[in-house]
Scaffold this motif. Structure first.
Motif, PDB file in Angstrom:
ATOM      1  N   ARG A   1      -1.077   7.439   1.087  1.00  0.00           N
ATOM      2  CA  ARG A   1      -1.092   8.124   2.394  1.00  0.00           C
ATOM      3  C   ARG A   1      -1.136   7.107   3.536  1.00  0.00           C
ATOM      4  O   ARG A   1      -0.481   7.291   4.558  1.00  0.00           O
ATOM      5  CB  ARG A   1      -2.310   9.032   2.492  1.00  0.00           C
ATOM      6  CG  ARG A   1      -2.136  10.337   1.803  1.00  0.00           C
ATOM      7  CD  ARG A   1      -3.271  11.274   2.165  1.00  0.00           C
ATOM      8  NE  ARG A   1      -3.289  12.403   1.272  1.00  0.00           N
ATOM      9  CZ  ARG A   1      -4.372  13.015   0.864  1.00  0.00           C
ATOM     10  NH1 ARG A   1      -5.555  12.592   1.271  1.00  0.00           N
ATOM     11  NH2 ARG A   1      -4.297  14.037   0.057  1.00  0.00           N
ATOM     12  N   ALA A   2      -1.944   6.061   3.347  1.00  0.00           N
ATOM     13  CA  ALA A   2      -2.124   5.070   4.408  1.00  0.00           C
ATOM     14  C   ALA A   2      -0.824   4.349   4.747  1.00  0.00           C
ATOM     15  O   ALA A   2      -0.548   4.081   5.918  1.00  0.00           O
ATOM     16  CB  ALA A   2      -3.194   4.057   4.010  1.00  0.00           C
TER      17      ALA A   2
ATOM     18  N   ALA B   1      -4.996   7.684  -1.654  1.00  0.00           N
ATOM     19  CA  ALA B   1      -5.373   7.275  -0.302  1.00  0.00           C
ATOM     20  C   ALA B   1      -4.505   6.119   0.187  1.00  0.00           C
ATOM     21  O   ALA B   1      -4.068   6.109   1.343  1.00  0.00           O
ATOM     22  CB  ALA B   1      -6.843   6.879  -0.271  1.00  0.00           C
ATOM     23  N   ALA B   2      -4.236   5.173  -0.698  1.00  0.00           N
ATOM     24  CA  ALA B   2      -3.381   4.042  -0.322  1.00  0.00           C
ATOM     25  C   ALA B   2      -1.967   4.514  -0.014  1.00  0.00           C
ATOM     26  O   ALA B   2      -1.337   4.049   0.942  1.00  0.00           O
ATOM     27  CB  ALA B   2      -3.353   3.002  -1.432  1.00  0.00           C
TER      28      ALA B   2
ATOM     29  N   THR C   1       1.458   8.373  -3.486  1.00  0.00           N
ATOM     30  CA  THR C   1       0.552   9.500  -3.293  1.00  0.00           C
ATOM     31  C   THR C   1       0.651  10.464  -4.473  1.00  0.00           C
ATOM     32  O   THR C   1      -0.357  10.925  -5.008  1.00  0.00           O
ATOM     33  CB  THR C   1       0.875  10.239  -1.977  1.00  0.00           C
ATOM     34  OG1 THR C   1       0.814   9.308  -0.899  1.00  0.00           O
ATOM     35  CG2 THR C   1      -0.095  11.363  -1.722  1.00  0.00           C
TER      36      THR C   1
END
Length: 57
Positions: free
Chosen positions: A24-25, A21-22, A32
Motif C-alpha cells: 500500500r505504501a 502495508a508495504a 498488497t
C-alpha cells in the motif's frame, strides 16, 4: 508439534500484514494482494489448529 504450527500461523499473518502495508505504501497492487494471500493462509492455518485443540480437550 501443535505449538510449532501455531507459531507458523502467527508468522504468516505477521508477514502478510507487513507485505500488505508495504504494498500500500509504495502503491504496488501485486504486493498488497500477495500480503493479503499470506495473511489468509495464516488465518486458515490458525483456524485448523484451533479446531484440533477443540477436539483434543
Amino acid at each position: 508439534m501443535a505449538g510449532n504450527q501455531k507459531s507458523k500461523a502467527r508468522m504468516e499473518q505477521a508477514k502478510g500484514k507487513a507485505k500488505q502495508a508495504a504494498g500500500r505504501a509504495v502503491g504496488n497492487e501485486r504486493m498488497t494482494a500477495e500480503g493479503r494471500a499470506a495473511q489468509s493462509k495464516g488465518d486458515a492455518r490458525q483456524a485448523k489448529e484451533k479446531g484440533k485443540d477443540a477436539f483434543r480437550h
